[in-house]
Design an enzyme around this catalytic site. Structure first.
Site, PDB file in Angstrom:
ATOM      1  N   HIS A  12       0.860  -1.175   0.000  1.00 20.07           N
ATOM      2  CA  HIS A  12       0.000   0.000   0.000  1.00 20.07           C
ATOM      3  C   HIS A  12       0.897   1.226   0.000  1.00 20.07           C
ATOM      4  CE1 HIS A  12       0.951   1.048   4.135  1.00 20.07           C
ATOM      5  NE2 HIS A  12       0.667  -0.189   4.501  1.00 20.07           N
TER       6      HIS A  12
ATOM      7  N   ASP B 250      -2.842 -19.111  12.887  1.00 18.72           N
ATOM      8  CA  ASP B 250      -1.691 -19.677  13.579  1.00 18.72           C
ATOM      9  C   ASP B 250      -1.680 -19.207  15.038  1.00 18.72           C
ATOM     10  OD1 ASP B 250       1.105 -20.115  14.488  1.00 18.72           O
ATOM     11  OD2 ASP B 250       1.399 -20.720  12.397  1.00 18.72           O
TER      12      ASP B 250
ATOM     13  N   SER C  38       2.671  -4.879   7.293  1.00 17.01           N
ATOM     14  CA  SER C  38       2.258  -4.613   5.917  1.00 17.01           C
ATOM     15  C   SER C  38       3.406  -4.903   4.973  1.00 17.01           C
ATOM     16  CB  SER C  38       1.799  -3.166   5.762  1.00 17.01           C
ATOM     17  OG  SER C  38       2.781  -2.270   6.238  1.00 17.01           O
TER      18      SER C  38
END
Length: 328
Positions: A158, A277, A292
């Site tokens: 992003h 997980d 990210s």
């Protein structure tokens, strides 16, 4: 983001800092063109185009207190692009241009609009000329490298955005080795974040693009790829997958996720993922800022990267398709 299920998502905005940095100009030219898996934490230092105004202040002069910029109608959030035709990117540029000037013409950007303001610098009691503003010089923070291909790296998935939500215009920037020291766990309504340190020396990459699909640049010749995993790109399908991310130290680990929705129409929100997980959930409660760019692998192929977290459910977030990150 408001969708049918009314989940909100947030962009992993990089933590802001107000320090300067020195660029390293030695970058690779002859790497092989293989695709290598990332998951590597990195410190980002990006010089923005223009000087972003974060505060207004008074100037104490021999004749009293005045507020040059405030009186001229300049606002917090304005971005100074030029002063008297000279490009401005940091506080030092401003200092150099206004020295000994009784009046200046300042070109600013405000919410996408170009505005001209005439401001008379004030000479403070110390003899320095001031506009009565505080500006942000660069953006610093922690993120994750998604992949390296040839001499190029891709990261974040992003863009780095500014305070008004628009993509930050950049001049240049570096990435540095980073050591993740801990984590603030994500909670419903409050995103968590990775904590880490990096030194602005010996850059491992030079940033040249800040796009909707991520932050890109050239990798340094000093960066050693011998421990990286060579991988092919592929397309995501609904079902089990893994992310490679670093929540301690500087070595990525693999964690189980599930891809629960696919939407290839969006530019950087192409599928919804869920962290399953238990090791990662115990450590972070799910997706946190700094993750990210963490690559998503499915059926031994790189299919995308983590980009956003649902603010009311840190176990879920968005991923970007790897097709939208390649060839930048």
């Amino acid at each position: 983001m408001k969708g049918k299920i009314k989940f909100l998502s947030i962009i992993f905005a990089l933590v802001l800092a107000f320090s300067c940095f020195t660029l390293n100009s030695a970058y690779a030219e002859n790497f092989d063109n293989k695709l290598y898996l990332g998951g590597i934490p990195a410190g980002f230092a990006i010089q923005t185009r223009g000087a972003y105004i974060v505060g207004l202040c008074d100037v104490v002069t021999e004749n009293g207190v005045i507020s040059p910029s405030k009186d001229a109608g300049i606002l917090v959030g304005d971005v100074i692009m030029t002063i008297d035709g000279v490009e401005i990117n940091c506080a030092k540029d401003i200092e150099n241009v206004i020295k000994n000037k009784k009046s200046t013409t300042i070109a600013i950007e405000r919410a996408g609009e170009n505005i001209i303001k005439n401001v008379s610098p004030a000479k403070d009691v110390g003899g320095s000329f001031k506009l009565g503003i505080f500006v942000k010089d660069d953006v610093c923070g922690i993120g994750t490298i998604t992949f390296i291909k040839g001499n190029r790296f891709a990261s974040l998935g992003h863009p780095v955005i500014n305070e008004d939500g628009n993509i930050t215009k950049i001049v240049e920037g570096n990435i540095f080795k980073c050591n993740v020291s801990g984590c603030v766990k994500g909670e419903r309504g409050k995103p968590g974040e990775l904590k880490g340190v990096f030194l602005k020396t010996n850059a491992i990459g030079f940033i040249d693009k800040n796009k909707e699909s991520g932050v890109y640049g050239n990798i340094s010749t000093s960066f050693d790829k011998k421990d990286l995993i060579e991988i092919d790109a592929g397309d995501a399908v609904m079902g089990d997958a893994e992310i490679y991310t670093t929540v301690k130290g500087n070595k990525p680990e693999k964690y189980d996720i599930s891809i629960i929705k696919i939407d290839n129409e969006n530019e950087n929100k192409n599928f919804v993922i869920k962290i399953i997980d238990k090791r990662l959930l115990n450590c972070t409660n799910g997706i946190v800022q700094g993750m990210s760019g963490s690559p998503i692998v499915q059926n031994n192929k790189l299919v995308g990267a983590v980009t956003h977290v649902f603010i009311n459910d840190p176990t879920r977030g968005f991923g970007i398709s790897i097709d939208n990150m390649l060839n930048n």
